[in-house]
Design a protein around this motif. Sequence first.
Motif, PDB file in Angstrom:
ATOM      1  N   ILE A 344      -0.183  -5.379   6.406  1.00 23.04           N
ATOM      2  CA  ILE A 344      -1.442  -4.878   5.871  1.00 23.04           C
ATOM      3  C   ILE A 344      -1.318  -3.365   5.716  1.00 23.04           C
ATOM      4  O   ILE A 344      -0.831  -2.686   6.625  1.00 23.04           O
ATOM      5  N   PHE A 345      -1.722  -2.865   4.566  1.00 26.27           N
ATOM      6  CA  PHE A 345      -1.735  -1.425   4.318  1.00 26.27           C
ATOM      7  C   PHE A 345      -3.180  -0.965   4.150  1.00 26.27           C
ATOM      8  O   PHE A 345      -3.912  -1.465   3.293  1.00 26.27           O
ATOM      9  N   ALA A 346      -3.579  -0.009   4.986  1.00 25.75           N
ATOM     10  CA  ALA A 346      -4.921   0.557   4.921  1.00 25.75           C
ATOM     11  C   ALA A 346      -4.949   1.823   5.761  1.00 25.75           C
ATOM     12  O   ALA A 346      -4.191   1.957   6.735  1.00 25.75           O
ATOM     13  N   SER A 347      -5.820   2.760   5.397  1.00 26.38           N
ATOM     14  CA  SER A 347      -6.014   3.948   6.222  1.00 26.38           C
ATOM     15  C   SER A 347      -7.252   3.817   7.098  1.00 26.38           C
ATOM     16  O   SER A 347      -7.493   4.644   7.981  1.00 26.38           O
ATOM     17  N   ASP A 348      -8.029   2.768   6.869  1.00 24.87           N
ATOM     18  CA  ASP A 348      -9.246   2.490   7.618  1.00 24.87           C
ATOM     19  C   ASP A 348      -8.888   1.636   8.837  1.00 24.87           C
ATOM     20  O   ASP A 348      -8.423   0.500   8.704  1.00 24.87           O
ATOM     21  N   ARG A 349      -9.114   2.175  10.046  1.00 28.11           N
ATOM     22  CA  ARG A 349      -8.714   1.486  11.265  1.00 28.11           C
ATOM     23  C   ARG A 349      -9.440   0.152  11.433  1.00 28.11           C
ATOM     24  O   ARG A 349      -8.857  -0.845  11.884  1.00 28.11           O
ATOM     25  N   GLN A 350     -10.704   0.103  11.079  1.00 30.64           N
ATOM     26  CA  GLN A 350     -11.450  -1.138  11.214  1.00 30.64           C
ATOM     27  C   GLN A 350     -10.902  -2.216  10.284  1.00 30.64           C
ATOM     28  O   GLN A 350     -10.897  -3.403  10.629  1.00 30.64           O
ATOM     29  N   VAL A 351     -10.432  -1.807   9.120  1.00 34.00           N
ATOM     30  CA  VAL A 351      -9.824  -2.755   8.186  1.00 34.00           C
ATOM     31  C   VAL A 351      -8.548  -3.331   8.780  1.00 34.00           C
ATOM     32  O   VAL A 351      -8.289  -4.544   8.697  1.00 34.00           O
ATOM     33  N   LEU A 352      -7.738  -2.492   9.387  1.00 29.68           N
ATOM     34  CA  LEU A 352      -6.504  -2.969  10.015  1.00 29.68           C
ATOM     35  C   LEU A 352      -6.813  -4.000  11.102  1.00 29.68           C
ATOM     36  O   LEU A 352      -6.147  -5.045  11.194  1.00 29.68           O
ATOM     37  N   GLU A 353      -7.812  -3.705  11.909  1.00 30.32           N
ATOM     38  CA  GLU A 353      -8.167  -4.619  12.988  1.00 30.32           C
ATOM     39  C   GLU A 353      -8.719  -5.933  12.436  1.00 30.32           C
ATOM     40  O   GLU A 353      -8.421  -7.015  12.957  1.00 30.32           O
ATOM     41  N   ARG A 354      -9.536  -5.858  11.386  1.00 31.19           N
ATOM     42  CA  ARG A 354     -10.103  -7.072  10.802  1.00 31.19           C
ATOM     43  C   ARG A 354      -9.008  -7.949  10.218  1.00 31.19           C
ATOM     44  O   ARG A 354      -8.990  -9.178  10.410  1.00 31.19           O
ATOM     45  N   ALA A 363       1.203 -14.852  10.570  1.00 31.58           N
ATOM     46  CA  ALA A 363       2.497 -14.171  10.701  1.00 31.58           C
ATOM     47  C   ALA A 363       2.834 -13.984  12.175  1.00 31.58           C
ATOM     48  O   ALA A 363       2.012 -13.467  12.946  1.00 31.58           O
ATOM     49  N   GLY A 364       4.044 -14.407  12.556  1.00 34.73           N
ATOM     50  CA  GLY A 364       4.518 -14.176  13.917  1.00 34.73           C
ATOM     51  C   GLY A 364       4.961 -12.749  14.137  1.00 34.73           C
ATOM     52  O   GLY A 364       5.011 -12.266  15.273  1.00 34.73           O
ATOM     53  N   ASN A 365       5.324 -12.063  13.053  1.00 36.79           N
ATOM     54  CA  ASN A 365       5.617 -10.625  13.082  1.00 36.79           C
ATOM     55  C   ASN A 365       4.702  -9.961  12.069  1.00 36.79           C
ATOM     56  O   ASN A 365       4.816 -10.211  10.860  1.00 36.79           O
ATOM     57  N   PHE A 366       3.787  -9.131  12.541  1.00 38.03           N
ATOM     58  CA  PHE A 366       2.733  -8.548  11.710  1.00 38.03           C
ATOM     59  C   PHE A 366       2.870  -7.034  11.725  1.00 38.03           C
ATOM     60  O   PHE A 366       2.998  -6.417  12.790  1.00 38.03           O
ATOM     61  N   TYR A 367       2.840  -6.439  10.545  1.00 37.51           N
ATOM     62  CA  TYR A 367       3.114  -5.009  10.400  1.00 37.51           C
ATOM     63  C   TYR A 367       1.895  -4.287   9.827  1.00 37.51           C
ATOM     64  O   TYR A 367       1.298  -4.745   8.855  1.00 37.51           O
TER      65      TYR A 367
END
Length: 425
Positions: A344-354, A363-367
């Motif tokens: 997932i690419f985002a600069s918004d921390r809440q978006v990354l967490e969601r 995904a067993g390996n999540f980036y």
Amino acid sequence: TWRDTLNAATILGQSKSVHQAEIDAACELIDFLRFNVAFAREIHANQPASSPGVWNRTDYRPLDGFVYAITPFNFTAIAGNLPTAPALMGNTVLWKPSPTQQLAAHFTMNLLEAAGLPPGVINMLPGDGIDVSEVALHHRDLAGIHFTGSTATFQHLWRTVGNQIDQYRGYPRLVGETGGKDFVVVHASADPDAVRTALIRGAFEYSGQKCSAASRAYIARSVWNKMSSSLVEQTEALAVGDVRDFSNFTSAVIDRRAFTKQRDAIDRARASTDATVIAGGDTDDREGWFVRPTLIQSDSARNEIFTTEYFGPILGIYVYDDAEFDAVLTEVDRAAPYGLTGAIFASDRQVLERAATVLRHAAGNFYLNDKPTGAVVGQQPFGGSRASGTNDKAGSMWNLIRWTSPRSIKETLVPPNTHAYPHMG
């Protein structure tokens, strides 16, 4: 040196660039060997509590039989780890390498013997997979299978073992890492330059012949408008050719079967009414099997480019309206049966967490803000679930523990000498 020998065999035998060979045949294989020793020590050090007058301990026995290691063409390190990890825990291993990785496998075996591996511990048996399996899978002493390869092959192995489970001495341990339809989700807040770099490296390094390679990208329209031209231009500019020319970014795919699969997929996309080849798409089998890095865009989220594993340099692109981000996350989770890697690419921390929450099982390996390839032993243990395998995490203690059959031992230091209990008077 052994490093140079293994790197050269990987470059010439598996068509890897010098960089891809170094991070595989040298760096990752070294990491597997070093870290697995540390993990094995950690396992053996895990001992039970003992009460006064009693000494309890756990004996981490090898499995009661042999382990059948079936290794892939694409990573010399994985080909080395699959037989050595069970052997490190005391098991006898039958190693069947991929015919298209046989050159590097030969030198890996020579390296192990030169390092002092006793005869009969790891037994490399080159040959046709069906012929070798016909014997190995029907042997009553089969105690485990350590596999990396296609989903279809692993399911066949599992089915074969299950159909004759009463013929084995025990219950064979099946550990497998198989295919993936690995994704990159790009939020409207993402950095276009970082996304472009991750897509090119994640999809086209080693011509996409990695279980973890990006093969489907879901990109917010506002970001796509900023980066589409440069992504197409840089993809078209990638140098593809002989691995001995270090200026090339990537080279040929592994064999004619892989070439035909990529070529046919591109041809189907060109013939489709809801897909467009926007970069690459050229193939050449006059000398070697070359497939140029290819971008295919579609507005149909269930087009085969988003659901089917190609294992080659083909990246499907779905552009979504910025407001549809949540719906896209659900689509990413459901579109393909696999669960190996994703980003997932985002600069918004809440978006990354969601995204991390919604895609927890995708995904067993999540980036986060990185390409979905390049897992490092000891840092990002590798493996996925769903149709991607058993998720036993190569490069971790969780993998090694599968190759042990623990025995609990209780030693009473002062045995009782009467059958009577105090309450009996």
